[in-house]
Write a protein that holds these residues in place. Structure first.
Motif, PDB file in Angstrom:
ATOM      1  N   GLY A  62       0.704  -1.352  -0.137  1.00  0.00           N
ATOM      2  CA  GLY A  62      -0.031   0.053   0.069  1.00  0.00           C
ATOM      3  C   GLY A  62       0.965   1.214  -0.021  1.00  0.00           C
ATOM      4  N   THR A  63       2.232   1.133   0.154  1.00  0.00           N
ATOM      5  CA  THR A  63       3.075   2.222  -0.015  1.00  0.00           C
ATOM      6  C   THR A  63       2.849   3.118  -1.364  1.00  0.00           C
ATOM      7  N   ASP A  64       2.519   4.421  -1.199  1.00  0.00           N
ATOM      8  CA  ASP A  64       2.432   5.424  -2.684  1.00  0.00           C
ATOM      9  C   ASP A  64       3.980   5.762  -2.717  1.00  0.00           C
ATOM     10  N   GLY A  73      13.295  -0.106   1.018  1.00  0.00           N
ATOM     11  CA  GLY A  73      13.441  -0.394  -0.289  1.00  0.00           C
ATOM     12  C   GLY A  73      11.889  -1.247  -0.632  1.00  0.00           C
ATOM     13  N   LEU A  74      11.315  -1.579  -1.822  1.00  0.00           N
ATOM     14  CA  LEU A  74      10.041  -2.325  -1.822  1.00  0.00           C
ATOM     15  C   LEU A  74      10.381  -3.851  -1.580  1.00  0.00           C
ATOM     16  N   LYS A 292      11.626   4.563  -5.244  1.00  0.00           N
ATOM     17  CA  LYS A 292      10.729   3.597  -5.239  1.00  0.00           C
ATOM     18  C   LYS A 292       9.573   3.574  -6.403  1.00  0.00           C
ATOM     19  N   VAL A 293       9.675   4.514  -7.259  1.00  0.00           N
ATOM     20  CA  VAL A 293       9.079   4.311  -8.527  1.00  0.00           C
ATOM     21  C   VAL A 293       9.708   3.561  -9.383  1.00  0.00           C
ATOM     22  N   ASN A 294      11.351   3.685  -9.592  1.00  0.00           N
ATOM     23  CA  ASN A 294      12.107   2.793 -10.160  1.00  0.00           C
ATOM     24  C   ASN A 294      11.931   1.370  -9.822  1.00  0.00           C
TER      25      ASN A 294
END
Length: 429
Positions: A62-64, A73-74, A292-294
């Motif tokens: 649920g992290t934006d 990191g994810l 985190k987008v990458n």
């Protein structure tokens, strides 16, 4: 043809090598084998990354990903790489885009950190009278560059087919408290493709060290970079260290730099819970969170461990023909001459070409004058000093196959000229 041939045969071969070199220079080449960069075809494999994550901006928990936070990191990306780096997911960080950056930072924090000491360290490294690292050779020049940046003494250790010469390593670290670290590329080492044996890993984990804060800088840069159907495995260094009573001994590094886009990858750090907490303490002072987008686009692109394996098989299909082509040219032009030997690695990005002692710099010079750029001789050793002047790193990945064939052939011309000149001179001395 043997290097022990009679003087007239050597003179004839030298004359032919000189004619071949004159023809090579006349071609006006502009070719480059200096660095192990992915080719455009390899980068194209990851083109879908450029359209990801699209409107999708939420991680599995649920992290934006557009916002600050998630310093580890994810998790879903760490779960993909955890089994390959042999690091439990809760002890693996996904941060930054360069493993070299992480290696540099761990040295910085060990040197300068004042609020939280490196686990096991009696003092920060800046307060030590002397700091030294063991450097298996041939090795990676950028590792050596980090040491030079901080004035760390580098002690060469010879590589064997099973990894660093452990008799030498064990004796050095047992008696010298100034030795704080050791560079390790445990799988498909740069440049000769060596993979550490299970026994080597066990001994590295278990050996007594005079420095209580000794660290293995475990650069697993080629963990999934296979060139054959065999997926070579290396023993789990974190488990080996823990079982030997040295749970904090290893720092594990990895990245996607030669997996997806080299300039827009994700880097990983793994270690014991204490080491992870130590690094997080300092990294939290320099960043509010990773990109985190990458990381999410990598998750969506790779999907899972099987997706990563499939992607790396596509890399292998591009790379293996290039490695085979270089080997064929070397076999054809240098086989049986006694002038050189070369590796046939099962993975990684390089071939190590070993020429006659005292000839590597001359080969690189001759190649440069003929329009072929090679990695400087000596780059595979600390301070740029290969005492035998014999090791040349060959990087087949970047050129297209046609240019690579021309380059490999040109290198053999330079090897023959330098080698026969040396043999004739030695005979005359």
């Amino acid at each position: 043809m043997s290097t022990t041939a009679d003087p007239q045969a050597l003179a004839d071969h030298l004359e032919q090598a000189r004619r071949d070199y004159a023809e090579l220079r006349a071609q006006g080449l502009h070719l480059d084998l200096t660095r192990g960069k992915p080719s455009a075809r390899q980068l194209d494999l990851s083109t879908p990354l450029l359209s990801l994550p699209g409107a999708h901006h939420t991680s599995a928990d649920g992290t934006d990903v557009r916002n600050y936070g998630a310093p580890l990191g994810l998790r879903e990306l760490r779960e993909i790489f955890s089994p390959f780096l042999r690091v439990p997911v809760d002890q693996l960080l996904a941060v930054g885009n360069s493993s070299l950056e992480l290696m540099h930072d761990t040295v910085v924090h060990a040197y300068l950190g004042t609020t939280v000491p490196l686990p096991g360290s009696p003092r920060r490294w800046a307060d030590e009278e002397r700091v030294a690292f063991l450097c298996p050779v041939p090795g990676y020049d950028r590792h050596f560059g980090v040491c030079e940046r901080f004035g760390i003494e580098m002690i060469p250790v010879p590589l064997t087919p099973d990894g660093p010469d452990m008799d030498v390593v064990e004796e050095l670290v047992r008696t010298d408290a100034g030795i704080k670290g050791m560079w390790c590329v445990p799988k498909y080492s740069n440049p000769d493709g060596t993979t550490y044996s299970d026994e080597t890993v066990r001994r590295l984990a278990a050996m007594p060290t005079a420095a209580p804060d000794f660290r293995l800088f475990w650069d697993d840069a080629y963990s999934v970079h296979h060139l054959t159907d065999e997926e070579v495995q290396v023993a789990d260094v974190l488990t080996a260290c823990a079982e030997a009573g040295h749970p904090d001994r290893a720092f594990v590094f990895g990245s996607t730099s030669k997996i997806t886009h080299a300039g827009a990858g994700v880097a990983f750090f793994g270690g014991s819970p204490a080491n992870v907490a130590w690094l997080r303490h300092y990294s939290g002072k320099r960043s509010i969170g990773p990109d985190k987008v990458n990381q999410l686009r990598h998750v969506l692109f790779l999907e899972d461990a099987d997706g990563l394996r499939a992607h790396m098989r596509a890399h292998r299909d591009i790379l293996r023909p290039k490695f085979d082509a270089v080997r064929r040219v070397f076999d054809d032009q240098l086989g049986g001459t006694g002038l050189a030997a070369w590796t046939d690695p099962k993975g990684g990005y390089f071939i190590s070409l070993d020429v006659l002692e005292g000839c590597a710099r001359e080969v690189v010079r001759l190649a440069g004058e003929a329009g072929i750029a090679l990695t400087p001789a000596g780059a595979t050793h600390p301070y740029g000093d290969d005492p035998t002047d014999s090791v040349i790193r060959i990087a087949p990945s970047y050129p297209d196959l046609e240019d690579l064939l021309r380059t490999a052939h040109g290198v053999t011309v330079c090897v023959r000229l330098a080698g026969y000149e040396k043999l004739v001179a030695d005979r005359a001395a």
